[in-house]
Scaffold this motif. Structure first.
Motif, PDB file in Angstrom:
ATOM      1  N   PRO A  48      -3.767   1.851  -8.363  1.00  0.00           N
ATOM      2  CA  PRO A  48      -4.402   1.156  -7.231  1.00  0.00           C
ATOM      3  C   PRO A  48      -5.265  -0.032  -7.631  1.00  0.00           C
ATOM      4  O   PRO A  48      -5.236  -1.070  -6.951  1.00  0.00           O
ATOM      5  CB  PRO A  48      -5.257   2.258  -6.578  1.00  0.00           C
ATOM      6  N   ALA A  72       0.833  -1.207   0.000  1.00  0.00           N
ATOM      7  CA  ALA A  72       0.000   0.000   0.000  1.00  0.00           C
ATOM      8  C   ALA A  72       0.865   1.254   0.000  1.00  0.00           C
ATOM      9  O   ALA A  72       0.532   2.254  -0.661  1.00  0.00           O
ATOM     10  CB  ALA A  72      -0.930  -0.010   1.209  1.00  0.00           C
ATOM     11  N   THR A  73       1.979   1.215   0.723  1.00  0.00           N
ATOM     12  CA  THR A  73       2.898   2.353   0.725  1.00  0.00           C
ATOM     13  C   THR A  73       3.481   2.574  -0.670  1.00  0.00           C
ATOM     14  O   THR A  73       3.560   3.716  -1.153  1.00  0.00           O
ATOM     15  CB  THR A  73       4.039   2.113   1.731  1.00  0.00           C
ATOM     16  N   GLY A  77       0.849   4.130  -2.837  1.00  0.00           N
ATOM     17  CA  GLY A  77       0.671   5.547  -2.540  1.00  0.00           C
ATOM     18  C   GLY A  77       1.778   6.408  -3.126  1.00  0.00           C
ATOM     19  O   GLY A  77       1.513   7.464  -3.722  1.00  0.00           O
ATOM     20  N   GLN A 125      -5.845   4.427  -1.865  1.00  0.00           N
ATOM     21  CA  GLN A 125      -5.607   3.571  -0.709  1.00  0.00           C
ATOM     22  C   GLN A 125      -6.846   2.756  -0.354  1.00  0.00           C
ATOM     23  O   GLN A 125      -6.750   1.581   0.022  1.00  0.00           O
ATOM     24  CB  GLN A 125      -5.164   4.421   0.484  1.00  0.00           C
ATOM     25  N   TRP A 178      -6.863  -1.222  -0.010  1.00  0.00           N
ATOM     26  CA  TRP A 178      -7.086  -1.833   1.296  1.00  0.00           C
ATOM     27  C   TRP A 178      -8.406  -2.586   1.409  1.00  0.00           C
ATOM     28  O   TRP A 178      -8.486  -3.601   2.120  1.00  0.00           O
ATOM     29  CB  TRP A 178      -7.042  -0.757   2.381  1.00  0.00           C
TER      30      TRP A 178
END
Length: 316
Positions: free
Chosen positions: A170, A82-83, A86, A113, A117
């Motif tokens: 994403p 996820a980092t 981003g 995000q 997630w």
């Protein structure tokens, strides 16, 4: 991860035609003949036009770290990935805004995000819902980001590119989360990552040694058909071994996965190359020495995550 026609082998000192972004030696793609945003650093140059020692060190470091996470703490992969998503989204949005494409960065960052997630608790439904909601928010945000009294300029272009960016980074990355949550998911993610590395390394080695026939010189002058063949050989062998040994599945699934990942990894790399060419830049960022930015490392991984999820979920 070097940016001129000499890369096709026509110059006195030929450089490899293939520019595959190998984890063990990311070579990247330059905007051929166009102005880039920074002069090359006086680092040790490889035939691929990159700081090869730095690229090797970063590539091996990232690879070993991810292997350790997937084997010993698989769920840690989600925040780590996820980092990366981003940072990559921020890099692309920043480059676009530098080119006067006013994509709404806050909705892209926050919504991106959410797309990534929400696959954890709610699977594909969570991903789809977050994607649709974020796309709508991007449209509304861009419609009124200059206030209620001023009509937005280039609204259609900017919102279309924002939704494209949302799908490109994403959404495609979220399939890595969906893959991780399946039975033996950590091994499935490890399999797809190994195959992408096999594709990159095979393309790089074959391109450097044998590359003479450019594949798509108008987009990526350093990619060759010989390099593509090397990617196929390495990736199919890697698929046979990983699917058989790690997943305990039919070896022919490894062949299908290996071929599929070479195709989409190559296309993913070409897509980013074309975007950088249109923006007149060499790399999306500078965070990873020898590689460029995070997005320059994810270009082939993103579509490969989707295809890996599709193949492995269907055939195993």
């Amino acid at each position: 991860m070097a940016d001129n026609a000499a890369a096709t082998g026509a110059a006195e000192e030929p450089t490899p035609v293939d520019g595959a972004d190998a984890t063990a030696g990311h070579t990247g793609d330059a905007a051929d003949g166009r102005q880039v945003d920074a002069a090359p650093t006086p680092a040790p140059a490889s035939r691929a036009g990159r700081n090869l020692p730095a690229a090797l060190a970063v590539g091996f470091g990232l690879g070993l770290s991810l292997i350790a996470i997937l084997l010993f703490a698989p769920l840690v992969f989600i925040p780590v990935a996820a980092t990366g998503v981003g940072v990559a989204t921020w890099e692309v949005a920043k480059r676009l805004r530098e080119a006067d494409v006013l994509v709404p960065r806050i909705p892209l960052m926050v919504g991106g995000q959410a797309v990534f997630w929400l696959g954890w608790p709610w699977g594909a439904s969570g991903v789809a819902g977050a994607f649709a909601a974020t796309a709508l928010v991007c449209m509304v945000w861009r419609l009124f980001d200059h206030g209620l009294q001023t009509a937005p300029r280039n609204f259609l272009r900017d919102t279309a590119i924002a939704v494209f960016t949302l799908a490109w980074i994403p959404l495609l990355a979220s399939f890595a989360t969906l893959l991780l949550l399946e039975p033996d998911g950590n091994l499935r993610v490890l399999t797809f990552m190994i195959l992408v590395v096999c594709s990159d390394v095979g393309g790089y080695v074959a391109g450097v040694l044998f590359g003479k026939h450019p594949m798509v010189p108008s987009i990526s002058p350093k990619k060759s058909w010989e390099g593509f063949a090397g990617s196929l050989v390495f990736s199919v062998i890697g698929g046979l071994l990983t699917v058989t040994l790690l997943l305990q599945a039919n070896s022919m699934i490894g062949v299908v996965l290996g071929v599929g990942l070479v195709l989409v990894a190559t296309v993913g790399d070409l897509i980013e190359s074309q975007i950088k060419r249109e923006l007149g830049i060499k790399d999306m960022g500078t965070l990873l020495p020898g590689h460029g930015g995070i997005m320059d490392r994810l270009d082939s991984m993103l579509p490969s995550a989707f295809v890996s999820w599709l193949v492995l979920s269907t055939l195993i």
